[in-house]
Design an enzyme around this catalytic site. Structure first.
Site, PDB file in Angstrom:
ATOM      1  N   TRP A  82       0.840  -1.205   0.000  1.00  0.00           N
ATOM      2  CA  TRP A  82       0.000   0.000   0.000  1.00  0.00           C
ATOM      3  C   TRP A  82       0.879   1.261   0.000  1.00  0.00           C
ATOM      4  CZ3 TRP A  82      -0.394   4.131   3.383  1.00  0.00           C
ATOM      5  CH2 TRP A  82      -1.507   4.964   3.211  1.00  0.00           C
ATOM      6  N   HIS A  83       2.012   1.167   0.713  1.00  0.00           N
ATOM      7  CA  HIS A  83       2.873   2.344   0.822  1.00  0.00           C
ATOM      8  C   HIS A  83       3.549   2.707  -0.488  1.00  0.00           C
ATOM      9  CE1 HIS A  83       2.360   1.770   5.145  1.00  0.00           C
ATOM     10  NE2 HIS A  83       2.636   3.054   5.220  1.00  0.00           N
ATOM     11  N   GLY A  84       3.757   1.724  -1.340  1.00  0.00           N
ATOM     12  CA  GLY A  84       4.388   2.084  -2.610  1.00  0.00           C
ATOM     13  C   GLY A  84       4.777   0.869  -3.409  1.00  0.00           C
TER      14      GLY A  84
END
Lengths: 312, 466
Positions: free
Chosen positions: B325-327
């Site tokens: 989700w963060h990247g």
């Protein structure tokens, strides 16, 4: 709501008052230290322009002048005293014009060489470095324009931070460009015997120095230069304009001629950009600064070009 | 528009005045105004991505409407699948496409197969992961019949585009936050002053502490091959505080702004670096995302109701997805995996709640912080290889030396002092000044001057990229 807004406004007022007090107090403490740094040379330059004989030659522009000129050579060749009033492009061209105006007299010659990027950048007003000069020489406050006063709140924080750095954080750090690196004429000599650092700026990924063909010329700046030229004409002062030193690879020809076109009614001591373009290995720490040993070569070129114009 | 920009400092007072004095006649007007301000705030960054926000907004509003009016279970299922596919599809296209294409290419090349996927140069729309998750929470809750779909598009638009939390959260669940857009907003003095204090402390954390740390962190992580030992440890510790101050600072500002507009946003950070174990850390760090994953991923996967091994697998999945989700980078997946490894022992070894001595508690806090900081190296490093090299060089001890000036170190000490003293409060600053009321205004003034002195840096928030 009323109570909240009253408290908020009161707090904001006290805060700004407090910030101004801290700003003024820290500036007063910082001023002596600051005047020993590079921009402190403005005090010596002012001193010289006030005390030399008339008529005189005044060099106006950014650091491309003081790094690349041997004023004494001009003085000896043209038999007129020279005052190199250039400091740093960040200070803003408006500052240069306003700070020299009071000392210009009939018969003087002004040589103007703004940096290439000065024509396209918006910050010809000088921004924070202008405020730094006000700390060094508070009399400059009188030449701040209304626009600059309006921008001041944006820089309060910046100035506070700079003052903090000078007083506390950078207390013991070595100053690379100091006031006493300038000679009696106002030329910079701090790069004597230093090698080229062109690798740093020629490959600058952020493109700070890389001028583009389609660079938009700042109309306000053009107007500022024209106004200054008119001022000189009215006072019977000869004003010549030319290109500043720059790295060959980084100036597109079209851009240079666009500048000339915008200012074609002015007296150009050279309108050929090639007279001012140099190879990377001839430059010191920026595309505007020549190596010290090329100062004379560059000056002789200017003298030759000037002589030609003066004879015309 | 950045919270730490001059534009925003002009934007917000105008919004505040118009909101309370001009459009205060009806909730509808206030909602419409909030929706417009949200669009202006978002569009200021790049107006083209405003269309994306609008598309997401309209789609999920329509899905919600049809979910409400459809009784047929199969159709309802199709609708929620459509909403999930649409929102996750947006993330895949804008955030993960290149990552997956390149990863697959690399995998094929291991087996000697040359496959060329077309990679596209797409700019990641700011805050996309936040607003798509918030939008998804609405359709999922309506699907689960936990709430009724709203027929008021303007209120829904105001809920999704509520500018204080639009770009980096907290991710508010529709069941909790959407109803607030139908309640009359009355200006509350206590709420407003509490909001101002949150904003002040938030700005201080972001503009002064996080941005000061950032200068050192960027230098150390980008040139880690020139450093070793203690400096690299300090680099990781500084990053731990940079990301905490950056993100919790943003949240504090967002919560404070919301309070000034008469809303309460959920607590997103609860002094995470004072956690005594990893489980507790995840109850204190980015709470809104953790609870989102708990409710919409962990529980649907079966949660902890099945076997212990199944629970462990579910936890592993949640952490991996959280990393992703963060990247779109293997570094984030590694970071998630590492946290899963930290977390899993607590699933297998159940301990009774115990009261430990102060010394043991302090030691636990220190160990938890060290583990979290170690994982941050993967989060911050540009590549996995960089992360391993960084860690390797970290163990080449060459004595204690600080990078550059010690200002970041003293700022961190100051932060820890305020956080520790005020840790029983939702805002550490309030907790601190309540303990020392005589220094209250002096403290506010000093913080404000520090903010002003550092404001010009205008560095973006780390979580804007997610």
């Amino acid at each position: 709501m009323k109570k909240f807004l009253q408290k908020l406004i009161l707090f904001s007022f006290v805060f700004f008052l407090f910030a101004i007090i801290v700003l003024v107090a820290s500036s007063a403490i910082v001023a002596p230290k600051l005047s020993k740094r590079g921009r402190g040379c403005v005090l010596d330059k002012l001193n010289r322009i006030q005390n030399i004989q008339q008529p005189k030659i005044v060099l106006v522009g950014g650091s491309n002048i003081c790094y690349n000129t041997n004023s004494k050579l001009i003085e000896d060749s043209l038999h007129m005293p020279v005052a190199d009033m250039s400091i740093n492009a960040n200070v803003g061209m408006q500052f240069y014009f306003e700070s020299v105006k009071p000392y210009l007299k009939s018969g003087d010659i002004v040589i103007l060489t703004p940096e290439y990027d000065a024509y396209s950048k918006i910050n010809f007003l000088g921004d924070e470095s202008m405020y730094e000069l006000n700390i060094i020489h508070p009399k400059f406050i009188s030449i701040l324009s209304a626009k600059q006063w309006l921008r001041l709140p944006l820089y309060i924080g910046n100035i506070l931070k700079d003052n903090y750095n000078i007083l506390v954080a950078d207390k013991n750090s070595k100053i690379s460009n100091g006031r006493y690196d300038y000679n009696a004429w106002g030329d910079y000599e701090g790069h004597k015997n230093l090698p080229s650092q062109s690798g740093k700026f020629m490959n600058n990924k952020e493109d700070d120095y890389n001028l583009k063909e389609n660079q938009i010329i700042n109309e306000d700046f053009i107007q500022l230069v024209k106004n200054f030229s008119i001022y000189c004409k009215q006072k019977n002062i000869k004003c010549f304009i030319g290109y500043g030193v720059y790295a060959k690879k980084l100036v597109p020809e079209e851009y240079a001629f666009k500048i000339h076109n915008e200012l074609k009614e002015m007296n150009w001591f050279t309108n050929n950009p090639n007279d001012c373009l140099y190879d990377a290995n001839q430059l010191f720490d920026s595309p505007n600064h020549l190596l010290f040993n090329l100062q004379n070569q560059r000056t002789e070129k200017i003298i030759a070009l000037l002589k030609k114009q003066l004879h015309n | 528009m950045l919270f730490n920009s001059w534009t925003f400092l002009i934007f917000f007072p105008i919004v505040f005045i118009l909101y309370w004095f001009v459009v205060n006649k009806s909730i509808k007007m206030q909602n419409a105004f909030l929706a417009i301000t949200g669009f202006v705030f978002y569009g200021w960054w790049d107006w083209r991505f405003l269309l994306l926000l609008l598309l997401s907004l309209i789609t999920d509003f329509a899905v919600g409407y049809f979910l409400q009016t459809t009784i047929n279970t199969a159709k309802r299922k199709l609708l929620i699948i459509f909403s999930l596919a649409f929102n996750i599809g947006l993330l895949v296209v804008f955030k993960y496409y290149n990552f997956f294409a390149q990863s697959l290419q690399n995998i094929f090349s291991v087996f000697g197969l040359k496959v060329d996927f077309v990679t596209v140069n797409i700019i990641l729309p700011v805050g996309i992961s936040f607003y798509t998750f918030q939008s998804l929470s609405y359709t999922i809750q309506v699907y689960r019949k936990k709430m009724e779909a709203t027929k008021d598009f303007i209120a829904y638009a105001a809920y999704i585009s509520f500018f204080p939390q639009l770009i980096a959260g907290p991710i508010e669940k529709a069941t909790q936050f959407l109803p607030k857009f139908f309640e009359k907003r009355i200006f509350n003095y206590t709420q407003a002053t509490s909001g101002v204090k949150l904003i002040l402390w938030g700005y201080f954390k972001k503009v002064v502490i996080a941005d000061t740390c950032a200068a050192y962190v960027n230098d150390i992580f980008n040139n880690y091959t020139h450093y070793k030992g203690f400096i690299l440890i300090i680099g990781a510790v500084y990053f731990a505080f940079q990301i905490y101050c950056d993100f919790s600072g943003y949240t504090d500002i967002a919560r404070g702004l919301a309070k000034l507009l008469g809303f309460e946003l959920m607590l997103n950070f609860n002094y995470p670096y004072f956690a005594k174990n990893i489980r507790e850390f995840w109850h204190r760090w980015h709470i809104s995302l953790s609870t989102w994953f708990r409710d919409y991923l962990f529980v649907p996967l079966g949660g902890s109701k099945k076997t212990i091994n199944k629970t462990a697998i579910n936890i592993l999945i949640v952490f991996l997805v959280s990393g992703l989700w963060h990247g779109a980078n293997a570094t984030f997946i590694c970071w998630g995996l590492l946290h899963a490894l930290y977390y899993l022992p607590s699933v297998y070894i159940k301990r009774k709640e115990q009261t430990y001595s102060r010394l043991i508690n302090t030691l636990n806090i220190f160990i938890t912080f060290a583990l979290v900081t170690f994982a941050w190296i993967f989060f911050r490093a540009n590549t996995i290889t960089d992360a391993f090299h960084y860690i390797n060089r970290m163990f080449h001890w060459n004595g204690i030396q600080f990078p550059g000036k010690t200002s970041a170190f003293f700022l961190i000490l100051f932060l820890l002092m305020i956080d520790w003293v005020g840790r029983n409060n939702e805002n550490a600053l309030t907790g601190f000044v309540n303990k020392f009321p005589s220094v209250r205004y002096a403290m506010y003034l000093i913080l404000a001057v520090f903010i002003l002195a550092n404001f010009y840096q205008q560095q973006s928030f780390i979580y804007f990229q997610f």
